[in-house]
Write an enzyme that holds these catalytic residues in place. Structure first.
Site, PDB file in Angstrom:
ATOM      1  N   ASP A 114     -32.439 -34.505 -31.888  1.00 22.79           N
ATOM      2  CA  ASP A 114     -32.074 -35.215 -30.653  1.00 22.79           C
ATOM      3  C   ASP A 114     -32.733 -34.657 -29.391  1.00 22.79           C
ATOM      4  O   ASP A 114     -32.161 -34.754 -28.290  1.00 22.79           O
ATOM      5  CB  ASP A 114     -30.545 -35.250 -30.504  1.00 22.79           C
ATOM      6  CG  ASP A 114     -29.943 -36.338 -31.383  1.00 22.79           C
ATOM      7  OD1 ASP A 114     -30.583 -37.402 -31.515  1.00 22.79           O
ATOM      8  OD2 ASP A 114     -28.851 -36.125 -31.931  1.00 22.79           O
TER       9      ASP A 114
ATOM     10  N   ASP B 158     -31.011 -43.892 -35.250  1.00 25.18           N
ATOM     11  CA  ASP B 158     -30.924 -43.463 -33.850  1.00 25.18           C
ATOM     12  C   ASP B 158     -32.213 -42.786 -33.377  1.00 25.18           C
ATOM     13  O   ASP B 158     -32.555 -42.810 -32.202  1.00 25.18           O
ATOM     14  CB  ASP B 158     -29.776 -42.451 -33.639  1.00 25.18           C
ATOM     15  CG  ASP B 158     -28.552 -42.683 -34.493  1.00 25.18           C
ATOM     16  OD1 ASP B 158     -28.679 -43.309 -35.562  1.00 25.18           O
ATOM     17  OD2 ASP B 158     -27.471 -42.233 -34.107  1.00 25.18           O
TER      18      ASP B 158
HETATM   19  N1  GLY Z   1     -26.845 -40.648 -32.060  1.00 18.02           N
HETATM   20  C1  GLY Z   1     -25.511 -40.439 -32.423  1.00 18.02           C
HETATM   21  C2  GLY Z   1     -24.605 -41.542 -32.057  1.00 18.02           C
HETATM   22  O1  GLY Z   1     -25.060 -42.608 -31.630  1.00 18.02           O
HETATM   23  O2  GLY Z   1     -23.402 -41.368 -32.202  1.00 18.02           O
END
Ligand code: GLY
Length: 399
Positions: A112, A172
């Site tokens: 992330d 994501d």
């Molecule tokens: N990227 C993690 C979420 O959207 O919860």
């Protein structure tokens, strides 16, 4: 377009302005508590508590400060004296924290880096030419490259790199990749972009199902790199469409097209978006999983509505006029509902911006923990502001 979409109103310029004005005022009144600390990923009874810079989500708070700074700079008459300067100074304090975090490798062993460093440090570099922001974001891009598996050609999301149970990507991640494109741009080194492109190809080839719903996560064989199987973590069950995963897909395909200009991503964007839209309830704000709809006693995820609206607004920049207008209209209708029905209008109600999001809802069939259900969450607030900013002006993106 679904019938009820036609009847729904679009958000107007006046409401967009009112919503941004409130968001900026909310950011200003949060500064004393949230400059040296960050807002947590999710609120508790609609109020965020402070946290250190340790979660994957803290960049969204700094991103809100930058969006507020941009708006306050343009609309000085609406805010207290020196408002833009105060917001900028707070974001600068936070960029120092992001540099410290990457230098000291504090909770950065995951994918992330884009969510953390694009809305905070890339934004600071783009808006005020911050050297700290640039240094921190390039280091974060280097860190993200350490998650790359040449066997399978993808960036691993979570966990130890040599563990078969972690040998997977998640949808994501598409929104982490703009950091890599930006890093290639500022360093002149194509290695970041090359890996982003490989990940995009692997992700898009595997997470989209035949009906254009999406897998949240997808596993690969550690020995051969062959695609293995899809599974959910935060969705209701493996075969369902987690609302935010589908929304990340909408925005992720738009950014994939932005950076690669691969024509074959346009129909995929259209179909994945159509699936999302076709599974919205009457008020256009999804339940946490697209399996659920009106009448189901389930929480919403309002953050998915704003994320998908941002994706549609992004993609509208590259489409022919008529199709672009379609997506802009849909995004405005969704944001009208978010504003009317979900946005905080009074700071005694919440120190956030948008109610009724869901971070992580445990079900009998998924593997996630249970927290942040029917609360504000920090990316829901950030993407709400980003969508408003995109409607307000031709915005120079942080992504
Ligand atoms: N990227 C993690 C979420 O959207 O919860």
């Amino acid at each position: 377009m679904k019938e009820f979409f036609k009847e729904y109103q679009v958000i107007g310029d006046e409401e967009t302005g009112r919503a941004m004005e409130f968001a900026v005022k909310q950011a200003l009144s949060n500064l004393p508590e949230f400059t040296d600390k960050f807002q947590k990923a999710y609120s508790e009874k609609n109020f965020y508590q402070p946290t250190e810079n340790v979660d994957w989500t803290t960049g969204f708070w700094t991103g809100e400060l930058w969006l507020a700074y941009e708006y306050a700079l343009e609309n000085k008459e609406l805010f207290e004296d020196g408002a833009a300067e105060k917001l900028k100074r707070a974001a600068e304090v936070q960029m120092d924290s992001f540099l410290y975090r990457i230098d000291n490798k504090i909770e950065v062993d995951h994918h992330d880096m884009g969510f953390l460093y694009s809305p905070s440090c890339v934004a600071g570099y783009k808006l005020i030419g911050s050297k700290v922001g640039k240094e921190a974001a390039v280091k974060a891009a280097d860190q993200l490259l350490t998650r790359y598996h040449p066997v399978g050609e993808f960036l691993q999301a979570w966990g130890a790199m040599d563990a078969p149970e972690n040998y997977r990507l998640i949808i994501d991640c598409l929104n982490n990749l703009p950091l890599l494109y930006w890093a290639s741009g500022v360093t002149g080194d194509s290695k970041y972009r090359d890996i982003a492109e490989k990940h995009i190809h692997t992700a898009i080839s595997n997470v989209i199902r035949d009906d254009y719903s999406t897998w949240h996560t997808f596993f690969f064989d550690m020995e051969t790199g062959a695609p293995d199987h899809g599974a959910t973590c935060q969705g209701y069950r493996d075969g369902s469409a987690w609302a935010r995963g589908q929304a990340w897909g909408v925005y992720g395909l738009a950014t994939a097209y932005k950076y690669t200009k691969k024509e074959e991503y346009i129909p995929l964007f259209e179909k994945v978006t159509e699936y999302f839209l076709n599974h919205l309830p009457q008020d256009l704000v999804p339940f946490w999983d697209l399996e659920f709809t009106d009448g189901d006693d389930q929480p919403r995820d309002s953050s998915s509505a704003s994320i998908a609206a941002c994706g549609m607004l992004e993609m509208s920049r590259y489409l022919p006029e008529e199709e672009a207008a379609y997506y802009i209209t849909i995004a405005k209708k969704i944001m009208k509902s978010v504003y009317d029905n979900y946005a905080v209008k009074d700071k005694t109600q919440s120190n956030g911006l948008v109610l009724h999001s869901t971070y992580s809802n445990h079900s009998p069939y998924n593997t996630c923990n249970h927290y942040g259900v029917d609360e504000c969450n920090i990316w829901g607030d950030y993407f709400y502001m980003e969508a408003l900013m995109r409607l307000h002006k031709d915005w120079n993106q942080y992504w």
